[in-house]
Design a protein around this motif. Structure first.
Motif, PDB file in Angstrom:
ATOM      1  N   LEU A  23       0.631  -1.018   0.442  1.00  0.00           N
ATOM      2  CA  LEU A  23       0.445   0.039   0.139  1.00  0.00           C
ATOM      3  C   LEU A  23       0.954   1.216  -0.249  1.00  0.00           C
ATOM      4  O   LEU A  23       1.964   1.552   0.295  1.00  0.00           O
ATOM      5  N   LYS A  24       0.859   2.581  -1.147  1.00  0.00           N
ATOM      6  CA  LYS A  24       1.190   3.424  -1.187  1.00  0.00           C
ATOM      7  C   LYS A  24       0.191   4.747   0.283  1.00  0.00           C
ATOM      8  O   LYS A  24      -0.872   4.049  -0.112  1.00  0.00           O
ATOM      9  N   LEU A  25       0.615   5.184   0.969  1.00  0.00           N
ATOM     10  CA  LEU A  25      -0.135   5.767   1.566  1.00  0.00           C
ATOM     11  C   LEU A  25       0.176   7.250   1.378  1.00  0.00           C
ATOM     12  O   LEU A  25       1.241   7.500   0.722  1.00  0.00           O
ATOM     13  N   LEU A  74      10.130   6.443  13.934  1.00  0.00           N
ATOM     14  CA  LEU A  74      10.916   5.395  13.529  1.00  0.00           C
ATOM     15  C   LEU A  74      10.460   4.547  12.066  1.00  0.00           C
ATOM     16  O   LEU A  74      11.303   4.191  11.576  1.00  0.00           O
ATOM     17  N   GLU A  75       9.464   4.450  12.445  1.00  0.00           N
ATOM     18  CA  GLU A  75       8.300   3.929  10.927  1.00  0.00           C
ATOM     19  C   GLU A  75       8.658   4.774   9.642  1.00  0.00           C
ATOM     20  O   GLU A  75       8.613   4.071   8.807  1.00  0.00           O
ATOM     21  N   LYS A  76       8.122   5.597   9.892  1.00  0.00           N
ATOM     22  CA  LYS A  76       8.731   7.007   8.713  1.00  0.00           C
ATOM     23  C   LYS A  76       9.619   6.906   8.280  1.00  0.00           C
ATOM     24  O   LYS A  76       9.465   7.025   7.149  1.00  0.00           O
ATOM     25  N   TYR A 128       9.875   6.435   2.170  1.00  0.00           N
ATOM     26  CA  TYR A 128      10.170   7.894   0.836  1.00  0.00           C
ATOM     27  C   TYR A 128       9.399   8.583   0.065  1.00  0.00           C
ATOM     28  O   TYR A 128       8.002   7.876  -0.300  1.00  0.00           O
ATOM     29  N   GLU A 129       9.373   9.751  -0.439  1.00  0.00           N
ATOM     30  CA  GLU A 129       7.980  10.700  -0.852  1.00  0.00           C
ATOM     31  C   GLU A 129       7.682  10.329  -2.572  1.00  0.00           C
ATOM     32  O   GLU A 129       9.425  10.104  -2.747  1.00  0.00           O
ATOM     33  N   ALA A 130       7.275  10.121  -2.846  1.00  0.00           N
ATOM     34  CA  ALA A 130       7.011   9.966  -4.803  1.00  0.00           C
ATOM     35  C   ALA A 130       5.506  10.345  -5.380  1.00  0.00           C
ATOM     36  O   ALA A 130       4.709  10.032  -4.267  1.00  0.00           O
ATOM     37  N   PHE A 134       3.711   7.863   0.124  1.00  0.00           N
ATOM     38  CA  PHE A 134       4.598   7.590   0.176  1.00  0.00           C
ATOM     39  C   PHE A 134       4.927   6.033   0.389  1.00  0.00           C
ATOM     40  O   PHE A 134       3.814   5.205   0.778  1.00  0.00           O
ATOM     41  N   VAL A 135       6.122   5.861   0.160  1.00  0.00           N
ATOM     42  CA  VAL A 135       6.561   4.056  -0.290  1.00  0.00           C
ATOM     43  C   VAL A 135       7.500   3.236   0.506  1.00  0.00           C
ATOM     44  O   VAL A 135       8.284   3.692   1.024  1.00  0.00           O
TER      45      VAL A 135
END
Length: 255
Positions: free
Chosen positions: A123-125, A138-140, A144-146, A159-160
């Motif tokens: 899933l891409k958030l 930490l999870e973030k 990375y941004e796309a 966010f991928v």
């Protein structure tokens, strides 16, 4: 009421509630709109009752195709970071279903129809998803941004996950062990309302009453947004080609 009638018959005619033809016509439209609103409320109430009927056990369970989802890779599952990546996977895991165990689908390549494996990704958030799913700092760091285009052709930020190799796909039978309870009277009435609105094309009128639009105005909005981002992430040559193509099309239209 028409002032001519008042001058002709006096103010006593007001007590007879005589309405002009225009007002009668308007009252007919208002009464019809009230009927549509009443049907909409009845449909929502029946749909709510249908959802709250509950479930009943299916004995014995039956298999309906296959389901595919992500699990931790074996080496990651044996590592000390197992719990950490399991928490991430629970938030970004995706499920797919197919009647074929190999999850292949038809695809036309160079005029030939062949079977290829259906792709599946994590899933891409969106930014809102990061807040709703309660990702910590930490999870973030593992995202990375796309920028990509959505189904409307607009550029959106996603966010991928950086390390998808930590997860592998697994296929299992899709077993069904319960089904929703059904009420024939509710379903018949819902179908009757749907037939009345769709066959007589009253859906557009109902949307205009409820939302102030018949459902077509969103197309104009998305066309404007799409035009706004038309030149985004494109090279100079691509932009010049688009401008030349637009000028050529407009010139042919004028001719």
């Amino acid at each position: 009421m028409d002032t001519k009638l008042i001058r002709q018959y006096g103010e006593d005619i007001l007590c007879y509630r005589h309405r002009a033809a225009r007002k009668k016509k308007r009252m007919q439209y208002e009464d019809f709109d009230k009927q549509l609103i009443h049907l909409h409320k009845e449909e929502r109430q029946l749909s709510k009752q249908k959802r709250n009927l509950g479930w009943e056990a299916l004995t014995p369970p039956i298999q309906r195709g296959w389901k595919r989802f992500f699990v931790l890779r074996e080496d990651v599952a044996r590592s000390k970071h197992k719990v950490f990546f399991e928490n991430i996977l629970q938030k970004i895991n995706t499920y797919d279903f197919s009647w074929r165990k190999d999850f292949k689908q038809k695809k036309r390549i160079r005029g030939r129809k062949i079977y290829v494996v259906k792709p599946q990704s994590l899933l891409k958030l969106s930014e809102l998803d990061l807040v709703k799913l309660e990702f910590n700092e930490l999870e973030k760091q593992f995202f990375y941004e796309a920028w990509e285009t959505d189904c409307r052709g607009l550029f959106v930020k996603r966010f991928v996950f950086k390390e998808p190799w930590r997860f592998v796909l697994r296929v299992k039978p899709n077993m069904v062990d319960k089904v929703r309870k059904r009420d024939n009277l509710i379903e018949a009435r819902l179908q009757e309302i749907d037939d009345y609105l769709s066959k007589n094309r009253f859906t557009g009128r109902l949307n205009k009453i409820l939302h102030g639009s018949d459902g077509n105005s969103w197309l104009k909005f998305y066309e404007k947004e799409k035009e706004k981002y038309r030149f985004k992430n494109k090279s100079l040559n691509q932009i010049l080609n688009l401008i030349n193509e637009q000028q050529w099309n407009s010139g042919n239209g004028e001719n």
